[in-house]
Scaffold this motif. Sequence first.
Motif, PDB file in Angstrom:
ATOM      1  N   ALA A 117      -1.229  16.651  -7.444  1.00  0.00           N
ATOM      2  CA  ALA A 117      -1.253  18.053  -7.859  1.00  0.00           C
ATOM      3  C   ALA A 117      -0.347  18.309  -9.061  1.00  0.00           C
ATOM      4  N   LEU A 118       0.722  17.531  -9.187  1.00  0.00           N
ATOM      5  CA  LEU A 118       1.652  17.687 -10.312  1.00  0.00           C
ATOM      6  C   LEU A 118       1.160  16.983 -11.576  1.00  0.00           C
ATOM      7  N   GLY A 119       0.015  16.325 -11.502  1.00  0.00           N
ATOM      8  CA  GLY A 119      -0.491  15.590 -12.656  1.00  0.00           C
ATOM      9  C   GLY A 119       0.219  14.272 -12.877  1.00  0.00           C
ATOM     10  N   GLN A 120       0.777  13.720 -11.795  1.00  0.00           N
ATOM     11  CA  GLN A 120       1.479  12.441 -11.854  1.00  0.00           C
ATOM     12  C   GLN A 120       0.842  11.492 -10.841  1.00  0.00           C
ATOM     13  N   PRO A 121      -0.459  11.223 -10.959  1.00  0.00           N
ATOM     14  CA  PRO A 121      -1.141  10.410  -9.953  1.00  0.00           C
ATOM     15  C   PRO A 121      -0.628   8.974  -9.945  1.00  0.00           C
ATOM     16  N   LEU A 122      -0.660   8.390  -8.757  1.00  0.00           N
ATOM     17  CA  LEU A 122      -0.158   7.034  -8.579  1.00  0.00           C
ATOM     18  C   LEU A 122      -1.283   6.020  -8.697  1.00  0.00           C
ATOM     19  N   ALA A 123      -0.959   4.871  -9.288  1.00  0.00           N
ATOM     20  CA  ALA A 123      -1.892   3.748  -9.258  1.00  0.00           C
ATOM     21  C   ALA A 123      -1.820   3.049  -7.911  1.00  0.00           C
ATOM     22  N   LYS A 124      -0.587   2.945  -7.379  1.00  0.00           N
ATOM     23  CA  LYS A 124      -0.395   2.278  -6.091  1.00  0.00           C
ATOM     24  C   LYS A 124       0.709   2.967  -5.290  1.00  0.00           C
ATOM     25  N   TYR A 125       0.496   3.023  -3.971  1.00  0.00           N
ATOM     26  CA  TYR A 125       1.524   3.439  -3.031  1.00  0.00           C
ATOM     27  C   TYR A 125       1.655   2.311  -2.021  1.00  0.00           C
ATOM     28  N   PHE A 126       2.724   1.537  -2.155  1.00  0.00           N
ATOM     29  CA  PHE A 126       2.954   0.400  -1.269  1.00  0.00           C
ATOM     30  C   PHE A 126       3.804   0.832  -0.081  1.00  0.00           C
ATOM     31  N   ILE A 127       3.488   0.309   1.083  1.00  0.00           N
ATOM     32  CA  ILE A 127       4.271   0.556   2.290  1.00  0.00           C
ATOM     33  C   ILE A 127       4.711  -0.774   2.874  1.00  0.00           C
ATOM     34  N   VAL A 128       5.989  -0.877   3.177  1.00  0.00           N
ATOM     35  CA  VAL A 128       6.533  -2.040   3.882  1.00  0.00           C
ATOM     36  C   VAL A 128       7.017  -1.536   5.233  1.00  0.00           C
ATOM     37  N   ASP A 129       6.409  -2.011   6.314  1.00  0.00           N
ATOM     38  CA  ASP A 129       6.782  -1.582   7.662  1.00  0.00           C
ATOM     39  C   ASP A 129       6.652  -2.762   8.604  1.00  0.00           C
ATOM     40  N   LEU A 130       7.684  -2.989   9.411  1.00  0.00           N
ATOM     41  CA  LEU A 130       7.682  -4.127  10.327  1.00  0.00           C
ATOM     42  C   LEU A 130       6.763  -3.916  11.516  1.00  0.00           C
TER      43      LEU A 130
END
Length: 378
Positions: A117-130
């Motif tokens: 919505a802010l015009g700052q779209p992400l190419a990737k959102y990585f999650i590290v979770d055990l």
Amino acid sequence: MASASPSAGAPATEPAMLARLRELIAQAGGWLPFDRYMSAALYEPGLGYYANARRKFGTMPQQGSDFVTAPELSPLFGRALARQVAQALQHSGTDTVIEFGAGSGKLAEQLIETLDALGQPLAKYFIVDLSGMLRERQGERLARFAPRVEWLDRWPDEIHGVLVANELLDAMPVELLRWDGEHWLQRGVTLDAQDQLHFEDRPGDARPPTPPGHDVGFVPGTVVEIHPQAEAFVRTLARHLKRGAAFFIDYGFPESEYYHPQRTGGTLMCHHLHMADPDPLALPGQKDITTHVNFTGIALAGQDAGMTVLGYTSQANFLINCGLVELLSEADLTQRGMAHRLIAEHEMGELFKVVGFAPDDASFDALGFSAGDRSHTL
């Protein structure tokens, strides 16, 4: 050898978890250091608190949840944090966020939606979770953002982007130390004559990060935590963070408050069905075990490893700096009431703190610390 009082009891509600702990104690020669006990109780595959199918997050204990985090409490938390993330992405010229310990996935959802919505779209959102179970639930919540969201099993070789971690450091295993009036003893877990979990303290080399001359100020019997794993995590971050920034939100204090002689019982606490108790030996695998964060140790670990501290402040200051007041003005009455807990001094506003880092050659004036920065207290 000195011994502390035994736990008030550890009912065998999870026989498999207790059997595994007894096995680990036997493998360790009959005495398991507390940090290894905490690691197993929280993260043992399939059995530990964060690795089993039990529900953790939510606002209602009748649904089986144990505690509520800021993203669960109000979507305005993630929307405000997103403004800081957007600034850091713009400054570094990156388009990636990596979140460690993503819980239910609500913060990821809030950040991705708001950055779009802010015009700052992400190419990737990585999650590290055990937790494999939590990863499944995150995947269900974030399915509509595929293929931008990916899960990682380890640190990426290089991070070019912004790392966020909400209530991560408090869940990292700690060492427990007890002052007997002359020496700091290391606390471990053993089995008593009835084959029940029991605390036992032994001599060791570890000590709190205070000048030795200050030890005489502690009352005999004082228990404190030290945080080598959390500090090692920050040093590892420094090796991997090439461009961007990192923001940690958690409850804790500067070192001068953390190891104040009047704090005789430490900060370790457990949570089960929205009730708190201080006994980590009861119901292992069925409740959260947590400690407050020594933010001085975290900041020094980052600095010593080559990062710059962007700032340190209360959650209330940070969120207000990131536009929470404006977001509140646009919210309905119910949303305002829930979001108020994020900044109220007697709720999350003062207890929770935020610390930010950037690579040493890429510091910037981070929005979240523009007013009320407390770095000088660390």
